[in-house]
Design an enzyme around this catalytic site. Structure first.
Site, PDB file in Angstrom:
ATOM      1  N   GLU A   7     -68.000   0.478 -13.798  1.00 54.50           N
ATOM      2  CA  GLU A   7     -66.633   0.215 -12.856  1.00 54.50           C
ATOM      3  C   GLU A   7     -65.867   1.133 -13.600  1.00 54.50           C
ATOM      4  OE1 GLU A   7     -67.334  -2.578 -11.735  1.00 54.50           O
ATOM      5  OE2 GLU A   7     -65.602  -3.223 -12.179  1.00 54.50           O
ATOM      6  N   SER A  54     -57.738  -1.676 -24.096  1.00 56.77           N
ATOM      7  CA  SER A  54     -56.513  -2.105 -23.602  1.00 56.77           C
ATOM      8  C   SER A  54     -55.422  -0.807 -23.000  1.00 56.77           C
ATOM      9  CB  SER A  54     -55.747  -2.541 -24.814  1.00 56.77           C
ATOM     10  OG  SER A  54     -56.391  -2.106 -26.161  1.00 56.77           O
ATOM     11  N   GLU A 105     -53.906   0.866 -24.525  1.00 62.17           N
ATOM     12  CA  GLU A 105     -53.319   1.264 -26.584  1.00 62.17           C
ATOM     13  C   GLU A 105     -55.246   1.746 -26.437  1.00 62.17           C
ATOM     14  OE1 GLU A 105     -52.297  -1.589 -26.326  1.00 62.17           O
ATOM     15  OE2 GLU A 105     -50.225  -1.422 -27.037  1.00 62.17           O
TER      16      GLU A 105
HETATM   17  C1  LIG Z   1     -57.495 -13.131 -19.586  1.00 59.33           C
HETATM   18  C2  LIG Z   1     -59.089 -11.503 -20.460  1.00 59.33           C
HETATM   19  C3  LIG Z   1     -59.863 -11.878 -20.067  1.00 59.33           C
HETATM   20  C4  LIG Z   1     -61.284 -11.416 -20.908  1.00 59.33           C
HETATM   21  N1  LIG Z   1     -62.370 -12.102 -20.321  1.00 59.33           N
HETATM   22  C5  LIG Z   1     -63.795 -11.060 -21.408  1.00 59.33           C
HETATM   23  C6  LIG Z   1     -64.887 -11.857 -21.164  1.00 59.33           C
HETATM   24  O1  LIG Z   1     -65.685 -12.147 -19.938  1.00 59.33           O
HETATM   25  N2  LIG Z   1     -65.546 -11.251 -21.286  1.00 59.33           N
HETATM   26  C7  LIG Z   1     -64.866 -10.243 -23.440  1.00 59.33           C
HETATM   27  O2  LIG Z   1     -66.701 -10.392 -23.699  1.00 59.33           O
HETATM   28  N3  LIG Z   1     -64.427 -10.129 -23.419  1.00 59.33           N
HETATM   29  C8  LIG Z   1     -63.347 -10.526 -22.648  1.00 59.33           C
HETATM   30  N4  LIG Z   1     -62.243 -10.660 -22.996  1.00 59.33           N
HETATM   31  C9  LIG Z   1     -61.764  -9.597 -24.383  1.00 59.33           C
HETATM   32  C10 LIG Z   1     -61.263  -8.545 -23.865  1.00 59.33           C
HETATM   33  O3  LIG Z   1     -61.831  -7.575 -23.611  1.00 59.33           O
HETATM   34  C11 LIG Z   1     -60.519  -8.324 -26.077  1.00 59.33           C
HETATM   35  O4  LIG Z   1     -59.578  -9.438 -25.137  1.00 59.33           O
HETATM   36  C12 LIG Z   1     -60.091  -6.542 -25.375  1.00 59.33           C
HETATM   37  O5  LIG Z   1     -60.754  -6.062 -25.763  1.00 59.33           O
HETATM   38  C13 LIG Z   1     -59.405  -6.712 -26.732  1.00 59.33           C
HETATM   39  O6  LIG Z   1     -59.274  -6.958 -27.891  1.00 59.33           O
HETATM   40  P1  LIG Z   1     -58.483  -8.256 -28.716  1.00 59.33           P
HETATM   41  O7  LIG Z   1     -57.987  -9.469 -27.734  1.00 59.33           O
HETATM   42  O8  LIG Z   1     -60.020  -8.258 -30.011  1.00 59.33           O
HETATM   43  O9  LIG Z   1     -57.729  -7.259 -29.304  1.00 59.33           O
HETATM   44  P2  LIG Z   1     -58.008  -6.538 -30.210  1.00 59.33           P
HETATM   45  O10 LIG Z   1     -58.610  -5.246 -30.167  1.00 59.33           O
HETATM   46  O11 LIG Z   1     -57.793  -6.926 -32.114  1.00 59.33           O
HETATM   47  O12 LIG Z   1     -56.319  -5.626 -30.489  1.00 59.33           O
HETATM   48  C14 LIG Z   1     -55.218  -6.491 -30.605  1.00 59.33           C
HETATM   49  C15 LIG Z   1     -54.196  -4.529 -30.489  1.00 59.33           C
HETATM   50  O13 LIG Z   1     -54.815  -3.938 -31.522  1.00 59.33           O
HETATM   51  C16 LIG Z   1     -54.044  -2.405 -30.370  1.00 59.33           C
HETATM   52  N5  LIG Z   1     -55.604  -1.826 -30.084  1.00 59.33           N
HETATM   53  C17 LIG Z   1     -56.560  -2.092 -31.033  1.00 59.33           C
HETATM   54  N6  LIG Z   1     -57.239  -1.211 -31.406  1.00 59.33           N
HETATM   55  C18 LIG Z   1     -56.365  -0.030 -31.394  1.00 59.33           C
HETATM   56  C19 LIG Z   1     -56.546   1.593 -31.933  1.00 59.33           C
HETATM   57  N7  LIG Z   1     -57.820   1.581 -31.986  1.00 59.33           N
HETATM   58  N8  LIG Z   1     -55.661   1.965 -31.474  1.00 59.33           N
HETATM   59  C20 LIG Z   1     -54.213   1.576 -31.573  1.00 59.33           C
HETATM   60  N9  LIG Z   1     -54.253   0.497 -30.732  1.00 59.33           N
HETATM   61  C21 LIG Z   1     -55.561  -0.633 -31.111  1.00 59.33           C
HETATM   62  C22 LIG Z   1     -54.756  -3.425 -28.791  1.00 59.33           C
HETATM   63  O14 LIG Z   1     -54.531  -3.029 -27.778  1.00 59.33           O
HETATM   64  C23 LIG Z   1     -54.113  -4.896 -29.076  1.00 59.33           C
HETATM   65  O15 LIG Z   1     -52.982  -4.177 -28.319  1.00 59.33           O
HETATM   66  C24 LIG Z   1     -61.288 -11.320 -22.121  1.00 59.33           C
HETATM   67  C25 LIG Z   1     -59.452 -10.700 -22.276  1.00 59.33           C
HETATM   68  C26 LIG Z   1     -58.359 -11.131 -21.355  1.00 59.33           C
HETATM   69  C27 LIG Z   1     -57.493 -11.957 -22.115  1.00 59.33           C
END
Ligand SMILES: Cc1cc2nc3c(=O)[nH]c(=O)nc-3n(C[C@H](O)[C@H](O)[C@H](O)COP(=O)(O)OP(=O)(O)OC[C@H]3O[C@@H](n4cnc5c(N)ncnc54)[C@H](O)[C@@H]3O)c2cc1C
Length: 396
Positions: A246, A381, A383
């Site tokens: 991808e 993301s 970040e």
């Molecule tokens: C609309 C939507 C559809 C999705 N569809 C799917 C799906 O089909 N299947 C699936 O498995 N997942 C899916 N996801 C999940 C998506 O992959 C996760 O939301 C994403 O990986 C971020 O993880 P989290 O939400 O746990 O946030 P976190 O990882 O907890 O992050 C929270 C914040 O901290 C920041 N952050 C995290 N780690 C770091 C770092 N090391 N350094 C600096 N900043 C950091 C992030 O950028 C973010 O701003 C979907 C998400 C959304 C919003």
């Protein structure tokens, strides 16, 4: 060897053939739904996939022996851009572009025989069960447990943000089968029928009022061991392989160009009675700035395609493209909102119902703005992309 190795592909003629087909064969109501930013789910994706399959264009990214088209990278890129320009729905990407290449590379013959043909024919919808509460960016921390009992795995735990789980026939899921020395060890990939007893899908209503994502709960869900992909505990490598397929999704700038044109048209319409105002001039300055950045992303994407064709390493370009294109989508959404916002904000209702605001002129800009907030989160993301770039530029 593919067609480009013979140096015989007429790319302009190819692009025209794809465009003519899309405009004559993609049903008007589907193109209308995409153009007006409506939800595109199972029905839209599978309907279009069936039509592409009948044409022999069902799986551009698969090897020919499994039903692929044999196109080179440039043709595949032209195909994707042209279909997006014509407002066609995306193909069922989680099936076709995520799990299918993994099955082709690592699956058993039985798995290929069973799962690939329905994907190709547009008869199966899949979802991706990776993220969990507490395991998103840090995916390797995932905790959903799968215990081997006889010739089955018994799965307990929870996934979240699962796009399309409520419409899917199958999920490909990462589960933990062991605690390893590294948290990336002991992760296994299972193919789970969504109608398995003990599996519960609960909707998450997002800020845009739509139902696209879900929580999925597993309570003693029994999955045949034959549904394991590859070796037990080795799925981290398969997951990375999947993502590499991808890596250039954001290089398709057609959706960005479409949104740019819509934004431009909308500003002209909104300011029809006040064309000389400084507010309009400022919006147009922002549109021009966004356009320049889109051209830069397009140039980067095209260079990346050439690098792939020439088998040169890609480096971090996919992170740059993902970061820039998701930001640009949000920038254009913001411009649209700034232009229509004052008129619409007071009237918009978030009612957990897609139809709550139907008929309100320009309401799609508010909807799109809210919907687009997630672009810089999913698929890695912003970040996280910046971390990748910083590590390359400055070292660990
Ligand atoms: C609309 C939507 C559809 C999705 N569809 C799917 C799906 O089909 N299947 C699936 O498995 N997942 C899916 N996801 C999940 C998506 O992959 C996760 O939301 C994403 O990986 C971020 O993880 P989290 O939400 O746990 O946030 P976190 O990882 O907890 O992050 C929270 C914040 O901290 C920041 N952050 C995290 N780690 C770091 C770092 N090391 N350094 C600096 N900043 C950091 C992030 O950028 C973010 O701003 C979907 C998400 C959304 C919003």
């Amino acid at each position: 060897m593919d067609a480009s190795d013979h140096g015989m592909v007429d790319y302009a003629a190819f692009g025209k053939e794809v465009r003519d087909f899309a405009l004559t064969h993609c049903p008007a109501e589907l193109r209308q739904a995409v153009a007006s930013l409506k939800k595109v789910g199972r029905h839209e994706m599978l309907t279009w996939q069936k039509i592409l399959y009948a044409k022999g264009w069902g799986a551009p990214n698969w090897p020919v022996e499994h039903g692929g088209t044999g196109w080179d990278m440039r043709q595949r890129h032209i195909f994707d851009e042209t279909l997006a320009e014509c407002d066609c729905p995306t193909q069922p990407y989680q099936a076709l572009r995520h799990i299918a290449p993994v099955l082709i590379e690592f699956g058993t013959e039985e798995q290929k025989r069973r799962y690939l043909p329905p994907i190709l024919r547009g008869e199966a919808h899949w979802c991706q069960g990776y993220s969990e509460p507490g395991a998103g960016s840090d995916l390797a921390s995932l905790k959903t447990q799968a215990e081997r009992v006889g010739d089955e795995y018994v799965v307990n735990g929870q996934k979240t943000w699962t796009t399309g789980a409520h419409e899917a026939d199958m999920m490909y899921a990462l589960v933990r089968t062991a605690k390893g020395a590294r948290k990336q060890d002991g992760i296994t990939m299972l193919l789970i029928p969504m109608d398995t007893p003990g599996l519960l899908v609960r909707p998450i209503r997002t800020i845009d009022g739509l139902h696209n994502v879900n929580e999925v709960f597993f309570d003693d869900v029994r999955v045949p061991a034959a549904n394991r992909v590859g070796e037990e505990g080795r799925a981290w490598a398969y997951g990375k392989f999947l993502l590499s397929h991808e890596r250039l999704g954001g290089a398709n700038v057609a959706p960005l160009l479409r949104l740019l044109a819509r934004t431009r048209r909308m500003v002209v319409e909104e300011f029809r009675d006040a064309p000389e105002t400084s507010q309009r001039a400022e919006l147009e300055r922002r549109i021009l700035h966004a356009e320049a950045e889109i051209m830069a992303v397009r140039a980067l994407g095209r260079r990346a395609i050439e690098d792939i064709v020439a088998r040169r390493p890609l480096g971090t370009v996919s992170s740059v493209i993902k970061l820039a294109s998701s930001n640009l989508m949000q920038t254009l959404d913001e411009i649209g909102l700034d232009a229509t916002g004052r008129r619409l904000a007071a009237r918009f209702r978030i009612a957990g119902d897609d139809r709550a605001n139907a008929g309100e002129a320009g309401v799609e800009w508010l909807h799109n703005f809210l919907h687009g907030r997630a672009r810089t989160i999913y698929g890695g993301s912003s970040e996280v992309q910046k971390n990748v770039l910083a590590r390359t530029l400055f070292g660990d």
